[in-house]
Scaffold this motif. Structure first.
Motif, mmCIF file in Angstrom:
data_model
loop_
_atom_site.group_PDB
_atom_site.id
_atom_site.type_symbol
_atom_site.label_atom_id
_atom_site.label_comp_id
_atom_site.label_asym_id
_atom_site.label_seq_id
_atom_site.Cartn_x
_atom_site.Cartn_y
_atom_site.Cartn_z
ATOM 1 N N UNK A 20 -2.537 -2.517 4.606
ATOM 2 C CA UNK A 20 -1.226 -1.891 4.751
ATOM 3 C C UNK A 20 -1.229 -0.741 5.742
ATOM 4 N N UNK A 21 -0.038 -0.401 6.218
ATOM 5 C CA UNK A 21 0.133 0.718 7.136
ATOM 6 C C UNK A 21 1.559 1.226 7.002
ATOM 7 N N UNK A 22 2.005 1.997 7.970
ATOM 8 C CA UNK A 22 3.344 2.590 7.936
ATOM 9 C C UNK A 22 3.944 2.547 9.329
ATOM 10 N N UNK A 23 5.126 1.940 9.445
ATOM 11 C CA UNK A 23 5.895 2.005 10.680
ATOM 12 C C UNK A 23 6.751 3.265 10.622
ATOM 13 N N UNK A 24 6.692 4.076 11.672
ATOM 14 C CA UNK A 24 7.336 5.383 11.622
ATOM 15 C C UNK A 24 8.053 5.675 12.928
ATOM 16 N N UNK B 89 0.802 -1.213 0.000
ATOM 17 C CA UNK B 89 0.000 0.000 0.000
ATOM 18 C C UNK B 89 0.834 1.261 0.000
ATOM 19 N N UNK B 90 0.192 2.361 0.363
ATOM 20 C CA UNK B 90 0.852 3.658 0.322
ATOM 21 C C UNK B 90 2.081 3.738 1.196
ATOM 22 N N UNK B 91 2.073 3.064 2.345
ATOM 23 C CA UNK B 91 3.247 3.075 3.215
ATOM 24 C C UNK B 91 4.471 2.503 2.540
ATOM 25 N N UNK C 55 11.321 4.739 8.238
ATOM 26 C CA UNK C 55 10.006 4.848 7.600
ATOM 27 C C UNK C 55 9.789 3.574 6.792
ATOM 28 N N UNK C 56 8.901 2.703 7.254
ATOM 29 C CA UNK C 56 8.775 1.391 6.631
ATOM 30 C C UNK C 56 7.313 1.018 6.406
ATOM 31 N N UNK C 57 7.013 0.661 5.167
ATOM 32 C CA UNK C 57 5.690 0.131 4.886
ATOM 33 C C UNK C 57 5.516 -1.213 5.562
#
Length: 389
Positions: free
Chosen positions: A273-277, A108-110, A263-265
């Protein structure tokens, strides 16, 4: 009493005393709050966790002939294009679309944001609204972070001051934004890193406000506004820390200066999906109260245990549990021992605080005075009105 200007002068001369929040807590145990407050100038905090209410503003630059983009995909992920002609907003939790319109939730976007930050090429497919100003109907190319104009993260909701512990009292596995929850209280998942979390060390947001400079994704970011679902009126303990989801912040920062290490999808099975930040917040030691708040331990912080098997907005809880208990790897629910695990990476959360400490000690990161405080009187409004069509 200190001022931020005085602390910044010491930072520029590389004479500031900087401790991570874990180091500060240990120091308070050794010498007490008063002596620690005189000794320390800045305390660094950090977290590295999924933050799905994140995304990137991207300006592609104009084509020749120009195009007014009204539908766009970046590596197959739909990007919102309903404002400027070549401005896009790419949501971290938006999933890849196949040619027949179905979603491929594993990416996804992440992931696209991570790849752009890492310098990888991204495929762009755009459809335009033909007008006299913008006669082009379609456009297809590849871009990198070097071949686009603006590329910055604008995250409507990051840094929950506290959150919940998810469990599943039902009879089948549940796939949630906390990850898989096993049936019959098979596991418990918590997302906040507890005593090292940024906002639990500044419970009344006296040090953090609009304009506060922070560590964001390996680059410099800023607090832009209160976050969505900001709920500072949550019930609080005597130490002022909330007993559940509370304050949140909206963050902004130049993604071209960020590092994909921070910054990791990511993907949650059967959820999306998401984003690890990685986010780090420096806390200036302006007085003893700052150190007193930052001395809080995991045993002094609690979160509610929420049963996801009940599909309602307000779910039943099994009471409160301390972060010390959660981090022990096992909690008790109605007499049953339940395995507990963090969704946030405690290791990377510590690394964020250490990295920010290095920046400040090197004199390359100074502190900012907030231009306005974060509101602390926001209530949380549900959407209870029913309209049948």
């Amino acid at each position: 009493m200190r001022t931020i200007a005085e602390i910044n002068e010491k930072i520029i001369r590389q004479r500031a005393v900087v401790l991570t929040t874990e180091e500060l807590k240990a120091r308070v145990v050794e010498i007490g709050v008063t002596k620690a407050a005189k000794e320390v100038d800045v305390i660094t905090t950090g977290t590295f966790e999924p933050m799905e209410s994140s995304g990137a503003i991207i300006n592609l630059g104009h084509t020749d002939p120009p195009i007014k983009i009204r539908r766009c995909w970046l590596d197959g992920v739909p990007a919102y294009s309903g404002f400027g002609a070549v401005d896009l907003y790419l949501g971290a939790s938006c999933a890849v679309e196949t040619t027949d319109g179905e979603e491929v939730r594993e990416r996804g976007g992440g992931h696209v944001i991570e790849d752009l930050i890492a310098g990888k090429a991204i495929h762009v497919k755009a459809q335009g609204q033909v007008t006299d100003c913008y006669p082009r109907a379609s456009f297809e190319t590849t871009v990198t972070r070097e071949t686009i104009n603006q590329f910055y993260l604008f995250n409507p909701r990051n840094l929950y001051q506290n959150f919940i512990v998810g469990v599943n009292g039902g009879d089948r596995p549940l796939f949630t934004y906390l990850g898989p929850l096993q049936p019959r209280l098979g596991n418990a998942v918590y997302s906040n890193p507890g005593a090292i979390s940024p906002l639990l060390n500044d419970p009344d947001l006296q040090l953090v406000g609009i304009g506060t400079r922070i560590f964001l994704g390996g680059g410099i970011g800023y607090v832009a506004w209160e976050g969505t679902q900001h709920f500072p009126l949550q019930k609080r303990l005597a130490n002022r820390t909330p007993i559940g989801p509370s304050a949140t912040l909206a963050l902004i920062g130049d993604a071209k200066q960020m590092d994909a290490h921070w910054v990791r999808g990511c993907y949650f099975k059967s959820y999306g999906p998401s984003l690890m930040l990685g986010v780090g917040v420096p806390l200036p030691v302006l007085n003893e109260q700052v150190v007193e708040h930052c001395a809080v331990q995991d045993k002094d912080l609690v979160a509610p245990i929420v049963d996801f098997s009940i599909p309602r907005r307000v779910r039943p809880t099994f009471g409160l549990v301390s972060y010390a208990q959660l981090k022990s790897g096992k909690i008790a629910i109605e007499g049953k021992a339940v395995r507990s695990a963090p969704l946030a990476s405690l290791f990377f959360s510590r690394q964020v605080a250490l990295e920010l400490k290095k920046w400040i000690e090197a004199g390359t990161f100074t502190l900012t005075e907030p231009v306005s405080p974060i509101p602390m009187e926001r209530s949380f409004l549900p959407q209870d009105r029913r309209t049948d069509f």
